[in-house]
Write a protein that holds these residues in place. Structure first.
Motif, PDB file in Angstrom:
ATOM      1  N   UNK A 168      51.171  -5.312  -3.022  1.00 18.77           N
ATOM      2  CA  UNK A 168      50.270  -6.356  -2.537  1.00 18.77           C
ATOM      3  C   UNK A 168      48.952  -5.770  -2.039  1.00 18.77           C
ATOM      4  N   UNK A 169      48.994  -4.495  -1.644  1.00 19.71           N
ATOM      5  CA  UNK A 169      47.803  -3.800  -1.157  1.00 19.71           C
ATOM      6  C   UNK A 169      47.681  -2.475  -1.893  1.00 19.71           C
ATOM      7  N   UNK A 170      46.445  -2.136  -2.240  1.00 18.23           N
ATOM      8  CA  UNK A 170      46.159  -0.871  -2.891  1.00 18.23           C
ATOM      9  C   UNK A 170      45.250  -0.055  -1.972  1.00 18.23           C
ATOM     10  N   UNK A 171      45.316   1.252  -2.076  1.00 23.29           N
ATOM     11  CA  UNK A 171      44.506   2.107  -1.215  1.00 23.29           C
ATOM     12  C   UNK A 171      43.640   3.046  -2.032  1.00 23.29           C
ATOM     13  N   UNK A 172      42.548   3.458  -1.416  1.00 27.24           N
ATOM     14  CA  UNK A 172      41.689   4.501  -1.979  1.00 27.24           C
ATOM     15  C   UNK A 172      41.342   5.430  -0.840  1.00 27.24           C
ATOM     16  N   UNK A 173      41.280   6.709  -1.122  1.00 26.38           N
ATOM     17  CA  UNK A 173      40.976   7.685  -0.093  1.00 26.38           C
ATOM     18  C   UNK A 173      42.242   8.210   0.547  1.00 26.38           C
ATOM     19  N   UNK A 174      42.061   9.037   1.573  1.00 23.91           N
ATOM     20  CA  UNK A 174      43.205   9.644   2.249  1.00 23.91           C
ATOM     21  C   UNK A 174      42.963   9.698   3.743  1.00 23.91           C
ATOM     22  N   UNK A 175      44.040   9.695   4.468  1.00 25.52           N
ATOM     23  CA  UNK A 175      44.039   9.805   5.926  1.00 25.52           C
ATOM     24  C   UNK A 175      43.097   8.793   6.569  1.00 25.52           C
ATOM     25  N   UNK A 176      42.185   9.251   7.410  1.00 28.94           N
ATOM     26  CA  UNK A 176      41.313   8.317   8.130  1.00 28.94           C
ATOM     27  C   UNK A 176      40.287   7.655   7.216  1.00 28.94           C
ATOM     28  N   UNK A 177      40.063   8.205   6.037  1.00 26.50           N
ATOM     29  CA  UNK A 177      39.101   7.638   5.102  1.00 26.50           C
ATOM     30  C   UNK A 177      39.743   6.623   4.158  1.00 26.50           C
ATOM     31  N   UNK A 178      41.004   6.286   4.380  1.00 25.28           N
ATOM     32  CA  UNK A 178      41.694   5.341   3.509  1.00 25.28           C
ATOM     33  C   UNK A 178      41.080   3.955   3.647  1.00 25.28           C
ATOM     34  N   UNK A 179      40.776   3.343   2.508  1.00 20.63           N
ATOM     35  CA  UNK A 179      40.304   1.964   2.488  1.00 20.63           C
ATOM     36  C   UNK A 179      41.343   1.121   1.766  1.00 20.63           C
ATOM     37  N   UNK A 180      41.414  -0.138   2.154  1.00 19.30           N
ATOM     38  CA  UNK A 180      42.465  -1.037   1.669  1.00 19.30           C
ATOM     39  C   UNK A 180      41.871  -2.160   0.831  1.00 19.30           C
ATOM     40  N   UNK A 181      42.555  -2.421  -0.291  1.00 22.28           N
ATOM     41  CA  UNK A 181      42.125  -3.447  -1.244  1.00 22.28           C
ATOM     42  C   UNK A 181      43.322  -4.308  -1.634  1.00 22.28           C
ATOM     43  N   UNK A 182      43.067  -5.553  -2.065  1.00 22.02           N
ATOM     44  CA  UNK A 182      44.183  -6.371  -2.573  1.00 22.02           C
ATOM     45  C   UNK A 182      44.797  -5.689  -3.794  1.00 22.02           C
ATOM     46  N   UNK A 183      46.106  -5.698  -3.868  1.00 15.69           N
ATOM     47  CA  UNK A 183      46.798  -5.073  -4.986  1.00 15.69           C
ATOM     48  C   UNK A 183      46.983  -6.035  -6.137  1.00 15.69           C
ATOM     49  N   UNK A 184      47.510  -5.505  -7.219  1.00 15.43           N
ATOM     50  CA  UNK A 184      47.761  -6.332  -8.399  1.00 15.43           C
ATOM     51  C   UNK A 184      49.204  -6.817  -8.468  1.00 15.43           C
ATOM     52  N   UNK A 185      49.984  -6.496  -7.443  1.00 18.26           N
ATOM     53  CA  UNK A 185      51.367  -6.967  -7.390  1.00 18.26           C
ATOM     54  C   UNK A 185      52.377  -6.030  -8.003  1.00 18.26           C
ATOM     55  N   UNK A 186      51.913  -4.955  -8.625  1.00 17.18           N
ATOM     56  CA  UNK A 186      52.874  -4.021  -9.206  1.00 17.18           C
ATOM     57  C   UNK A 186      53.285  -3.011  -8.147  1.00 17.18           C
ATOM     58  N   UNK A 187      54.570  -2.860  -7.968  1.00 16.29           N
ATOM     59  CA  UNK A 187      55.104  -1.967  -6.939  1.00 16.29           C
ATOM     60  C   UNK A 187      54.761  -0.524  -7.260  1.00 16.29           C
TER      61      UNK A 187
END
Length: 83
Positions: free
Chosen positions: A53-72
């Motif tokens: 449901x949520x996708x991430x980009x970056x790592x640790x404190x620089x992680x940003x969150x985006x809506x996912x495409x629903x694939x686990x």
């Protein structure tokens, strides 16, 4: 002390709604808007990411969150092959 499952589900819904409305934010800003702490959101976010449901980009404190495409996401565990 473990939190009730209903509380975790409620946080998941709040976080997911916020991420859908505001993609690309880091957890510090999400916490500021929702009035939570990073430790409050760690488990709900982990579950949302695992469910796709949520996708991430970056790592640790620089992680940003985006809506996912629903694939686990893959859990990193290897499956044993059937013989």
């Amino acid at each position: 002390e473990k939190r009730p499952k209903a509380e975790i589900v409620k946080l998941q819904e709040q976080v997911l709604s916020h991420i859908r409305s505001n993609p690309g934010q880091r957890i510090e800003l999400i916490n500021k808007v929702l009035g939570t702490k990073t430790s409050d959101l760690a488990l709900p976010l982990k579950k949302l990411i695992a469910d796709g449901a949520v996708d991430t980009k970056g790592a640790r404190r620089a992680t940003t969150y985006f809506p996912g495409d629903g694939s686990a996401k893959a859990t990193g565990k290897k499956r044993k092959r059937a013989k």
